[in-house]
Design an enzyme around this catalytic site. Structure first.
Site, PDB file in Angstrom:
ATOM      1  N   CYS A 107      37.746  29.753  72.864  1.00 44.99           N
ATOM      2  CA  CYS A 107      37.166  28.492  72.415  1.00 44.99           C
ATOM      3  C   CYS A 107      35.653  28.557  72.554  1.00 44.99           C
ATOM      4  CB  CYS A 107      37.724  27.342  73.250  1.00 44.99           C
ATOM      5  SG  CYS A 107      39.535  27.322  73.367  1.00 44.99           S
TER       6      CYS A 107
ATOM      7  N   ARG B  51      38.045  23.621  70.630  1.00 45.43           N
ATOM      8  CA  ARG B  51      39.291  24.319  70.915  1.00 45.43           C
ATOM      9  C   ARG B  51      39.831  25.164  69.771  1.00 45.43           C
ATOM     10  NH1 ARG B  51      45.481  22.527  72.132  1.00 45.43           N
ATOM     11  NH2 ARG B  51      45.985  24.366  73.386  1.00 45.43           N
ATOM     12  N   LEU B  52      40.198  26.391  70.104  1.00 49.01           N
ATOM     13  CA  LEU B  52      41.056  27.229  69.273  1.00 49.01           C
ATOM     14  C   LEU B  52      42.411  27.250  69.963  1.00 49.01           C
ATOM     15  CD1 LEU B  52      41.434  29.172  66.868  1.00 49.01           C
ATOM     16  CD2 LEU B  52      40.786  31.037  68.414  1.00 49.01           C
TER      17      LEU B  52
ATOM     18  N   ILE C  56      45.882  28.325  70.941  1.00 49.36           N
ATOM     19  CA  ILE C  56      46.748  29.506  70.926  1.00 49.36           C
ATOM     20  C   ILE C  56      48.013  29.255  71.744  1.00 49.36           C
ATOM     21  CG2 ILE C  56      46.915  31.957  71.477  1.00 49.36           C
ATOM     22  CD1 ILE C  56      44.934  31.511  69.288  1.00 49.36           C
ATOM     23  N   VAL C  57      47.858  28.726  72.952  1.00 48.23           N
ATOM     24  CA  VAL C  57      48.979  28.383  73.830  1.00 48.23           C
ATOM     25  C   VAL C  57      49.045  26.864  73.969  1.00 48.23           C
ATOM     26  CG1 VAL C  57      49.953  28.627  76.143  1.00 48.23           C
ATOM     27  CG2 VAL C  57      48.777  30.567  75.076  1.00 48.23           C
TER      28      VAL C  57
ATOM     29  N   ASN D 251      37.071  28.610  78.162  1.00 53.24           N
ATOM     30  CA  ASN D 251      37.227  29.490  77.013  1.00 53.24           C
ATOM     31  C   ASN D 251      37.997  30.704  77.501  1.00 53.24           C
ATOM     32  OD1 ASN D 251      36.904  31.234  74.788  1.00 53.24           O
ATOM     33  ND2 ASN D 251      34.888  31.893  75.482  1.00 53.24           N
ATOM     34  N   GLY D 252      39.215  30.907  77.013  1.00 47.34           N
ATOM     35  CA  GLY D 252      39.918  32.115  77.420  1.00 47.34           C
ATOM     36  C   GLY D 252      41.406  31.940  77.584  1.00 47.34           C
TER      37      GLY D 252
ATOM     38  N   ASP E 124      47.994  27.568  79.481  1.00 43.41           N
ATOM     39  CA  ASP E 124      47.756  28.537  80.547  1.00 43.41           C
ATOM     40  C   ASP E 124      46.534  28.172  81.390  1.00 43.41           C
ATOM     41  OD1 ASP E 124      46.705  29.332  77.829  1.00 43.41           O
ATOM     42  OD2 ASP E 124      45.479  30.649  79.064  1.00 43.41           O
TER      43      ASP E 124
ATOM     44  N   LEU F 230      44.959  44.850  64.882  1.00 42.01           N
ATOM     45  CA  LEU F 230      43.950  45.570  64.111  1.00 42.01           C
ATOM     46  C   LEU F 230      44.247  47.054  64.229  1.00 42.01           C
ATOM     47  CD1 LEU F 230      40.651  43.708  65.123  1.00 42.01           C
ATOM     48  CD2 LEU F 230      42.277  43.159  63.295  1.00 42.01           C
TER      49      LEU F 230
ATOM     50  N   THR G  44      23.935  49.544  66.528  1.00 37.11           N
ATOM     51  CA  THR G  44      25.336  49.914  66.349  1.00 37.11           C
ATOM     52  C   THR G  44      26.259  48.695  66.366  1.00 37.11           C
ATOM     53  OG1 THR G  44      27.030  51.485  67.065  1.00 37.11           O
ATOM     54  CG2 THR G  44      25.853  50.321  68.805  1.00 37.11           C
TER      55      THR G  44
ATOM     56  N   ARG H  61      26.042  47.261  62.806  1.00 34.03           N
ATOM     57  CA  ARG H  61      26.740  48.151  61.869  1.00 34.03           C
ATOM     58  C   ARG H  61      28.247  47.931  61.937  1.00 34.03           C
ATOM     59  NH1 ARG H  61      24.079  54.067  63.310  1.00 34.03           N
ATOM     60  NH2 ARG H  61      22.046  53.834  62.256  1.00 34.03           N
TER      61      ARG H  61
ATOM     62  N   SER I 250      43.403  44.445  69.739  1.00 33.60           N
ATOM     63  CA  SER I 250      42.500  45.494  69.291  1.00 33.60           C
ATOM     64  C   SER I 250      42.311  46.526  70.402  1.00 33.60           C
ATOM     65  CB  SER I 250      41.153  44.881  68.873  1.00 33.60           C
ATOM     66  OG  SER I 250      40.339  45.830  68.225  1.00 33.60           O
ATOM     67  N   GLY I 251      41.615  47.615  70.095  1.00 32.02           N
ATOM     68  CA  GLY I 251      41.548  48.759  71.007  1.00 32.02           C
ATOM     69  C   GLY I 251      40.229  48.984  71.697  1.00 32.02           C
TER      70      GLY I 251
END
Length: 566
Positions: free
Chosen positions: A2, A50-51, A53-54, A75-76, A99, A249, A338, A341, A363-364
């Site tokens: 968020c 707010r985003l 998710i839970v 946020n988290g 959560d 991703l 970077t 980019r 993601s990684g």
């Protein structure tokens, strides 16, 4: 994730500050487009964008205790919230089923030290009315951004992004990852009562490898491949906690492909219920992006076909990317070459993913820092130097890959989760013998070879060998080699030789050395002219090797590798 904003010890009326903070919080609404909330006190204001998710229906913020005397804006994600809730007991009041609702009762029971009990990615600000104090904290690696500022009237401000602070704060700093900050309330209804007391910054997370002199060694810290694989798999599984559609991703490289492979093995059942009930979205969608000739997209499709995901391969052009760079820099709040980019294609990808109805992706990021995956690590002179450099890179992630992953996706309200940066996985992986992690071209040992070996399970393969043993390709290269070349060519047309020669006069702090860097810097300064804004930025350059350009293509070892370690 968020967007959060908070201010303490402000001067003036609460009515005026409420109106101001609502406007400033709107600058963060891209991070949380689903709902917003605000709590106003005579000495404090806390805002939340707010985003969801839970608990998307009931998890609105700010969060309070029962009598609303303690307030927190977060946020988290707190991945161990169920275990923590059980510790708190059945009579505990929780603001919602989110959560993050565990934070307030944890604070009431344990005080500031509760922060070290959290397993998650977070930035939060808490207001304790009865004790006239506040607390702000950031997760161990800085997956969630958080800035602190101070205004001329003595007020202390916090925000998820710089853009909410630059108009009102005379000083701005990054809140360091793995730290919490406490301060006292010194104002009341009658206005300012005393000078603001100096705050206290505490490092709450300091694993054994944080000490630069510490070097783990065999046999005690030898790599156990099963343990490595299981620890990472646990980090992935806990990040499947979601009540909304999610995806993965896939760049076609090792890191994102391993994360996707593990997620697919656990997608059928709902992890929130201990994998005892069917998942709400068992069919995983995967996403990649690149230029039409992208090597990453080719390999990403191979991964998707192998894993059976519904794959979306998205394309962009060099011209579209160049057009977007001013907006990308506005969201990233950096001029690091970077980062820009790599963030531009990720910015495009996030927009299209969100348009498809997906709100969270795995993601990684982080594997290259932990395991020395960048090609320049082949030049490390010793295991001790290798260990020191991996630790330095991990400590700096909040300014580079983590910043990129968070801000380029949250620009469109898409949350990225990064299992390699799980607290427990970091504590394990950076305490392994560096001699067993260090790549060696002469002996045919690839970068990140212990990760490759850990997931090389012929009896039940995670990935095809062509992916598992594919050489590291940095994201800004892998989207298509023409991307970086196109940026450099454009910079040649917009930055003159004379301007670059006079760069030190225009930008005496952290003077740009190339036309590309000069162009990025000029855009950054147009968005963030605040003197402290540029001091929050760092530059990513390889430590070893003949070139200072961050592209992996300039390293001599690029494409010079064996298919498998000897």
């Amino acid at each position: 994730m968020c967007g959060i904003l908070a201010v303490f010890n402000y001067a003036g009326s609460s009515h005026e500050m409420r109106a101001k903070c609502l406007q400033l919080s709107k600058r963060l609404r891209h991070r949380g487009p689903d709902w917003n909330g605000i709590v106003v006190d005579s000495s404090a204001v806390l805002c939340h964008e707010r985003l969801a998710i839970v608990d998307p229906a009931g998890g609105a913020q700010p969060i309070t205790n029962k009598d609303k005397s303690i307030v927190v804006t977060v946020n988290g994600e707190i991945y161990n919230h169920k275990e923590l809730n059980e510790q708190l007991g059945p009579d505990t009041y929780f603001h919602s089923n989110s959560d993050c609702a565990t934070l307030v009762p944890l604070y009431e029971k344990y005080g500031d030290e509760f922060v070290n009990k959290l397993d998650g990615d977070f930035a939060f600000v808490l207001f304790d009315r009865p004790n006239k104090r506040f607390l702000a904290a950031r997760d161990p690696i800085g997956v969630c951004p958080l800035y602190i500022g101070r205004s001329a009237d003595g007020a202390t401000w916090f925000a998820s992004e710089l853009k909410a602070l630059i108009d009102d704060c005379t000083t701005i700093e990054v809140v360091l990852p793995g730290h919490y900050y406490t301060g006292n309330i010194t104002t009341g209804e009658g206005g300012r009562e005393a000078a603001v007391a100096d705050g206290k910054l505490v490092q709450y997370w300091k694993p054994v490898w944080w000490d630069p002199k510490y070097v783990p060694a065999a046999p005690e810290r030898s790599v156990k491949l099963d343990e490595l694989r299981q620890t990472l798999e646990a980090a992935v599984v806990k990040r499947l906690m979601t009540d909304v559609p999610y995806g993965v991703l896939i760049s076609g490289g090792l890191d994102s492909s391993v994360i996707a492979a593990v997620a697919c093995r656990h997608a059928a059942m709902r992890v929130e219920e201990g994998e005892k009930t069917k998942a709400w979205w068992p069919q995983i969608h995967s996403f990649s992006i690149g230029l039409p000739d992208s090597p990453d997209c080719f390999h990403a499709q191979k991964v998707a076909d192998y894993l059976g995901t519904v794959h979306h391969n998205l394309q962009f052009t060099v011209e579209e990317g160049i057009d977007a760079i001013p907006d990308v820099i506005h969201h990233l709040e950096t001029y690091d070459v970077t980062s820009i980019r790599a963030s531009t294609p990720m910015y495009f990808l996030a927009r299209k993913i969100k348009a498809m109805g997906v709100k969270m992706v795995l993601s990684g990021e982080g594997a290259d820092e932990i395991f020395g995956g960048y090609l320049y690590f082949h030049e490390a002179p010793s295991p001790e130097a290798f260990q020191e450099e991996t630790v330095r890179r991990v400590k700096g992630l909040h300014a580079f890959d983590v910043l990129r992953a968070n801000k380029s996706t949250m620009a469109w309200g898409l949350e990225v989760r990064v299992p390699f940066l799980d607290k427990h996985f970091l504590e394990y992986a950076l305490d392994l013998d560096p001699a067993e992690k260090q790549p060696c071209r002469a002996r045919g040992i690839m970068e990140k070879h212990i990760v490759r070996k850990a997931f090389d399970t012929p009896e039940k393969p995670y990935l095809p060998d062509s992916i598992l043993w594919r050489q590291k390709e940095q994201f800004s290269d892998g989207v298509g080699y023409g991307w970086i070349d196109g940026i450099k060519a454009h910079a040649e047309t917009v930055v003159s030789d004379e301007a670059l020669a006079a760069a030190a006069a225009a930008y005496p702090h952290d003077t740009p050395k190339t036309k590309e860097a000069y162009w990025f810097r000029s855009i950054f300064e147009s968005h963030f002219p605040h003197a402290d804004a540029r001091r929050t930025v760092d530059n990513w350059v390889p430590t070893w090797g003949k070139s200072r350009d961050p592209s992996g293509r300039v390293q001599q070892v690029h494409e010079a590798h064996t298919d498998r370690p000897l």
